[in-house]
Design an enzyme around this catalytic site. Structure first.
Site, PDB file in Angstrom:
ATOM      1  N   TYR A 149      -8.451 -12.907 -11.737  1.00 11.65           N
ATOM      2  CA  TYR A 149      -8.486 -11.466 -11.450  1.00 11.65           C
ATOM      3  C   TYR A 149      -9.368 -11.190 -10.239  1.00 11.65           C
ATOM      4  O   TYR A 149      -8.971 -10.456  -9.326  1.00 11.65           O
ATOM      5  CB  TYR A 149      -9.009 -10.727 -12.678  1.00 11.65           C
ATOM      6  CG  TYR A 149      -9.221  -9.251 -12.464  1.00 11.65           C
ATOM      7  CD1 TYR A 149      -8.137  -8.387 -12.336  1.00 11.65           C
ATOM      8  CD2 TYR A 149     -10.505  -8.710 -12.391  1.00 11.65           C
ATOM      9  CE1 TYR A 149      -8.324  -7.029 -12.131  1.00 11.65           C
ATOM     10  CE2 TYR A 149     -10.705  -7.355 -12.193  1.00 11.65           C
ATOM     11  CZ  TYR A 149      -9.611  -6.519 -12.067  1.00 11.65           C
ATOM     12  OH  TYR A 149      -9.803  -5.173 -11.864  1.00 11.65           O
ATOM     13  N   LYS A 184      -8.375  -9.495  -6.461  1.00  7.06           N
ATOM     14  CA  LYS A 184      -9.012  -8.323  -5.865  1.00  7.06           C
ATOM     15  C   LYS A 184      -9.723  -8.676  -4.560  1.00  7.06           C
ATOM     16  O   LYS A 184      -9.812  -7.857  -3.639  1.00  7.06           O
ATOM     17  CB  LYS A 184      -9.991  -7.704  -6.862  1.00  7.06           C
ATOM     18  CG  LYS A 184      -9.307  -7.112  -8.096  1.00  7.06           C
ATOM     19  CD  LYS A 184      -8.328  -6.006  -7.731  1.00  7.06           C
ATOM     20  CE  LYS A 184      -7.739  -5.323  -8.954  1.00  7.06           C
ATOM     21  NZ  LYS A 184      -6.851  -4.189  -8.603  1.00  7.06           N
TER      22      LYS A 184
END
Length: 245
Positions: free
Chosen positions: A148, A152
């Site tokens: 994750y 990002k």
């Protein structure tokens, strides 16, 4: 109103930060296209029906995104504000990563974001604003968040470069990132239902509390409004100081 007469589009606009952004942009006069996978859930509460237009689309499918932008072109001919917010956070531990779980997360967070941007480019009006919604996870290492966080971090690097692209700057198009920290949304509430987990997260935040989706929406509004006319390739962090602790 700051966005009177403007056309905005928010992906992942049905709940949490996306829904808060829809409400805030609409409150400043924008007509907001709300994009999500599920048609019946595409109108966030608290927004006058005449200020929103729901369109269902799967952002992991570039062809679906192309059809979405074609529909926007037919209806409005342009976009003034583009908020690329759709994202997922579910991934197994690093040791258990498999191609399927990789594709499931990166297909939304990276491929979906990039091709939303690419297919929107011909529609972006002179002086338009593009806002990617990132995460403090890209700057603050936490166990279990590697994939994750990587997705990002990719968005931050992509926006930094896109925001200084000569062709976009010639059209006065700005590209920026809003980076939230822990925000109290239905998704985060479900992921941290254990009070001990929520308390642990709070201890990581110098301000001592979770943020509100509305606080992130204020940063999105700033970047989408004329107030940010000299801001591009930048990042606004809304994390209660977490990334600096």
């Amino acid at each position: 109103m700051q966005l009177s007469g403007k056309i905005a589009l928010v992906t992942g606009g049905t709940s949490g930060i996306g829904a808060a952004a829809v409400r805030r942009l609409a409150s400043e006069g924008a007509r907001v296209i709300v994009v999500g996978r599920e048609g019946p859930r595409l109108r966030p509460s608290g927004v006058p029906i005449e200020r929103t237009e729901p369109i269902a689309a799967d952002v992991t499918d570039p062809d679906a995104i192309a059809r979405l932008m074609s529909e926007v072109k037919t209806r409005h001919g342009r976009l003034d504000v583009l908020v690329i917010n759709a994202g997922v956070a579910t991934a197994p531990p690093i040791q258990e990563l498999a191609p399927a779980s990789y594709e499931a997360l990166m297909g939304v967070n990276c491929k979906g974001a990039v091709f939303t941007f690419v297919h929107a480019l011909p529609l972006l009006a002179e002086g338009a604003s593009v806002i990617f919604v990132g995460s403090v996870a890209a700057r603050k290492g936490q166990p279990g968040d590697a994939l994750y966080a990587g997705s990002k971090g990719f968005l931050r690097a992509f926006a930094r470069n896109a925001g200084t692209d000569p062709d976009l700057l010639q059209r006065r198009i700005r590209v920026n990132v809003v980076t939230p920290g822990p925000i109290d949304t239905p998704l985060s509430a479900a992921a941290t239902a254990d009070p001990q987990v929520r308390a642990y997260v709070e201890r990581l935040i110098p301000m001592g509390r979770w943020g509100k989706a509305e606080e992130v929406a204020e940063a999105i509004l700033f970047l989408g409004s004329p107030a940010s006319s000299f801001t591009t390739g930048a990042e606004i962090t809304v994390d209660g100081g977490m990334s600096h602790a």
